[in-house]
Motif scaffolding. Structure first.
Motif, PDB file in Angstrom:
ATOM      1  N   UNK A 223       0.836  -1.207   0.000  1.00 17.03           N
ATOM      2  CA  UNK A 223       0.000   0.000   0.000  1.00 17.03           C
ATOM      3  C   UNK A 223       0.868   1.253   0.000  1.00 17.03           C
ATOM      4  N   UNK A 224       1.983   1.209   0.730  1.00 11.61           N
ATOM      5  CA  UNK A 224       2.915   2.334   0.734  1.00 11.61           C
ATOM      6  C   UNK A 224       3.462   2.582  -0.668  1.00 11.61           C
ATOM      7  N   UNK A 228       2.879   5.961  -3.436  1.00 10.05           N
ATOM      8  CA  UNK A 228       3.950   6.740  -4.051  1.00 10.05           C
ATOM      9  C   UNK A 228       3.737   6.932  -5.553  1.00 10.05           C
ATOM     10  N   UNK A 229       2.748   6.238  -6.118  1.00 14.39           N
ATOM     11  CA  UNK A 229       2.494   6.316  -7.557  1.00 14.39           C
ATOM     12  C   UNK A 229       1.327   7.263  -7.818  1.00 14.39           C
ATOM     13  N   UNK A 230       1.596   8.459  -8.397  1.00 15.71           N
ATOM     14  CA  UNK A 230       0.527   9.446  -8.590  1.00 15.71           C
ATOM     15  C   UNK A 230      -0.491   9.053  -9.657  1.00 15.71           C
ATOM     16  N   UNK A 231      -0.145   8.087 -10.509  1.00 12.42           N
ATOM     17  CA  UNK A 231      -1.038   7.690 -11.602  1.00 12.42           C
ATOM     18  C   UNK A 231      -1.699   6.332 -11.364  1.00 12.42           C
ATOM     19  N   UNK A 232      -1.686   5.867 -10.129  1.00 13.11           N
ATOM     20  CA  UNK A 232      -2.250   4.546  -9.857  1.00 13.11           C
ATOM     21  C   UNK A 232      -3.758   4.566 -10.104  1.00 13.11           C
ATOM     22  N   UNK A 233      -4.298   3.507 -10.751  1.00 13.19           N
ATOM     23  CA  UNK A 233      -5.740   3.473 -11.041  1.00 13.19           C
ATOM     24  C   UNK A 233      -6.590   3.570  -9.779  1.00 13.19           C
ATOM     25  N   UNK A 234      -7.768   4.176  -9.854  1.00 13.24           N
ATOM     26  CA  UNK A 234      -8.642   4.278  -8.680  1.00 13.24           C
ATOM     27  C   UNK A 234      -9.138   2.909  -8.232  1.00 13.24           C
ATOM     28  N   UNK A 254      -0.177  -2.829 -11.084  1.00 12.08           N
ATOM     29  CA  UNK A 254      -0.802  -1.623 -11.616  1.00 12.08           C
ATOM     30  C   UNK A 254      -1.708  -1.935 -12.789  1.00 12.08           C
ATOM     31  N   UNK A 255      -1.300  -2.916 -13.611  1.00 14.69           N
ATOM     32  CA  UNK A 255      -2.082  -3.281 -14.792  1.00 14.69           C
ATOM     33  C   UNK A 255      -2.246  -4.795 -14.881  1.00 14.69           C
ATOM     34  N   UNK A 256      -3.325  -5.216 -15.532  1.00  8.53           N
ATOM     35  CA  UNK A 256      -3.621  -6.636 -15.690  1.00  8.53           C
ATOM     36  C   UNK A 256      -2.855  -7.243 -16.861  1.00  8.53           C
ATOM     37  N   UNK A 257      -2.616  -6.449 -17.912  1.00  5.87           N
ATOM     38  CA  UNK A 257      -1.959  -6.940 -19.119  1.00  5.87           C
ATOM     39  C   UNK A 257      -0.836  -5.994 -19.536  1.00  5.87           C
ATOM     40  N   UNK A 258       0.050  -6.509 -20.398  1.00  3.05           N
ATOM     41  CA  UNK A 258       1.147  -5.703 -20.935  1.00  3.05           C
ATOM     42  C   UNK A 258       1.046  -5.666 -22.459  1.00  3.05           C
ATOM     43  N   UNK A 259       1.174  -4.472 -23.039  1.00  4.39           N
ATOM     44  CA  UNK A 259       1.120  -4.317 -24.493  1.00  4.39           C
ATOM     45  C   UNK A 259       2.476  -4.684 -25.086  1.00  4.39           C
ATOM     46  N   UNK A 260       2.511  -5.765 -25.860  1.00  2.00           N
ATOM     47  CA  UNK A 260       3.752  -6.214 -26.472  1.00  2.00           C
ATOM     48  C   UNK A 260       4.127  -5.321 -27.651  1.00  2.00           C
ATOM     49  N   UNK A 261       5.337  -4.815 -27.653  1.00  2.00           N
ATOM     50  CA  UNK A 261       5.779  -3.903 -28.700  1.00  2.00           C
ATOM     51  C   UNK A 261       5.765  -4.568 -30.069  1.00  2.00           C
ATOM     52  N   UNK A 302       3.702  -4.004 -13.197  1.00  2.49           N
ATOM     53  CA  UNK A 302       3.972  -3.756 -11.792  1.00  2.49           C
ATOM     54  C   UNK A 302       4.207  -2.282 -11.517  1.00  2.49           C
ATOM     55  N   UNK A 303       4.905  -1.991 -10.440  1.00  4.27           N
ATOM     56  CA  UNK A 303       5.192  -0.616 -10.042  1.00  4.27           C
ATOM     57  C   UNK A 303       6.686  -0.418  -9.856  1.00  4.27           C
ATOM     58  N   UNK A 304       7.086   0.828  -9.845  1.00  7.89           N
ATOM     59  CA  UNK A 304       8.478   1.154  -9.573  1.00  7.89           C
ATOM     60  C   UNK A 304       8.754   0.955  -8.083  1.00  7.89           C
ATOM     61  N   UNK A 305       9.907   0.378  -7.789  1.00 11.13           N
ATOM     62  CA  UNK A 305      10.274   0.158  -6.389  1.00 11.13           C
ATOM     63  C   UNK A 305      10.557   1.480  -5.685  1.00 11.13           C
ATOM     64  N   UNK A 306      10.055   1.615  -4.473  1.00 12.35           N
ATOM     65  CA  UNK A 306      10.370   2.780  -3.627  1.00 12.35           C
ATOM     66  C   UNK A 306      10.993   2.277  -2.333  1.00 12.35           C
ATOM     67  N   UNK A 307      11.722   1.165  -2.451  1.00 12.14           N
ATOM     68  CA  UNK A 307      12.304   0.522  -1.275  1.00 12.14           C
ATOM     69  C   UNK A 307      13.197   1.476  -0.483  1.00 12.14           C
ATOM     70  N   UNK A 308      14.024   2.258  -1.193  1.00 10.15           N
ATOM     71  CA  UNK A 308      14.928   3.170  -0.490  1.00 10.15           C
ATOM     72  C   UNK A 308      14.153   4.200   0.329  1.00 10.15           C
ATOM     73  N   UNK A 309      13.073   4.726  -0.254  1.00 16.02           N
ATOM     74  CA  UNK A 309      12.244   5.694   0.471  1.00 16.02           C
ATOM     75  C   UNK A 309      11.603   5.045   1.696  1.00 16.02           C
TER      76      UNK A 309
END
Length: 322
Positions: A223-224, A228-234, A254-261, A302-309
């Protein structure tokens, strides 16, 4: 009458063969490719036959649906609600401490033989029911789960490390063994906890307390991270949980699927993807995953790690307390 854990494990192979023979269970042959990244031998399972599997509507985790409501709407039918297919119903379990009841069902669409699910008859899952075997589950709209009804998947793996993510977890040198830690070499946020080596000696009551405490600690970090993610879905936070005999891992989603390039198509990623076992349905998808890398795909959902914070914040709290 409720069975014991060992009774269930013994019955699974025979029940699987019987359901396969009767046509109530479908096995989709697959091949596994080892793909090394981040010092992990990821397992990418190629299963072309899954393209024929019926497509289900995305589950709604925010909405509770009663059995009568589901019966009135085919799009809301809950495959984990009674009456159960007798060929897929392996047995029942009851937690003697909490009196929670569970049903054990074979996975109808099986990529791995003997894949089964533990489904609570109520709305909760007892963590004490999980010890003794690797398991994974998901929570939230973006977790990659196919059903909103709470359930936990159990399946054997080819890797003796079971699952591949354990390669990193076992190598981690812990300064404080009684606290959660982060696998900082991963490109996405995750939190892990190493169980004490004598966990199998705990009483059921103590085991329940330890596992619950560990899960809550990891959920707090999840949850922490989300905050830290300002664009996280509601909505409620989404996450995947992976439990082995040695660790519990929790990965915020953060997302259920990933768009393959390379293909322009979306690749679903469930909890097993973060365990190190990604599933693809075609050679084209496999090629696209190799091109883009597993690490980038997992970071994409997923999300970016904020472990250091988080570590810095904990240090400040301890300093203030002193």
């Amino acid at each position: 009458m409720a069975s014991t854990h060992s009774d269930i494990i013994k019955k699974v192979p025979g029940a699987y063969e019987s359901a396969l023979k009767s046509g109530d269970l479908f096995y989709f042959p697959s091949t596994i490719e080892k793909h090394n990244e981040l010092d992990i031998d990821f397992e990418i399972t190629l299963c072309p036959a899954l393209q024929k599997k019926p497509t289900l509507p995305s589950p709604r985790f925010e909405v509770e649906t009663t059995a009568s409501e589901a019966a009135a709407d085919d799009t809301k039918i809950d495959p984990f609600a009674p009456p159960y297919n007798p060929q897929l119903h392996v047995g029942d379990l009851k937690d003697e401490l909490t009196e929670e009841e569970f049903v054990i069902l074979l996975n109808k669409f099986s990529v791995v033989p003997h894949h089964f699910l533990l489904v609570p008859k109520g709305s909760k899952i007892s963590l004490s029911a999980l010890i003794g075997i690797d398991a994974s589950w998901a929570g939230g709209e973006n977790s990659g789960a196919s059903q909103p009804h709470k359930h936990i998947q159990f399946l054997p793996t080819e890797s003796p490390l079971s699952p591949p993510i354990e390669t990193l977890a076992r190598k981690a040198q812990l300064e404080q063994p009684t606290r959660p830690f982060s696998l900082t070499s991963l490109p996405y946020a995750s939190s892990s906890f190493r169980f004490p080596s004598y966990l199998d000696t705990f009483s059921v009551e103590d085991l329940e307390k330890v596992l619950s405490d560990v899960f809550l600690q990891l959920l707090d970090l999840c949850i922490s991270t989300v905050r830290h993610d300002p664009d996280y879905p509601p909505g409620r936070p989404s996450y995947n949980v992976i439990i082995t005999l040695e660790h519990m891992h929790l990965v915020p989603r953060k997302f259920e699927t990933h768009l393959l390039e390379k293909t322009g198509e979306r690749l679903p990623v469930n909890a097993l993807g973060f365990a190190g076992m990604l599933l693809v349905k075609s050679e084209q998808e496999l090629d696209a995953v190799r091109y883009e890398t597993v690490a980038k795909i997992l970071r994409g959902v997923g999300l970016e790690s904020v472990h250091e914070d988080q570590v810095e914040g904990t240090a400040k709290e301890l300093t203030s307390a002193l």
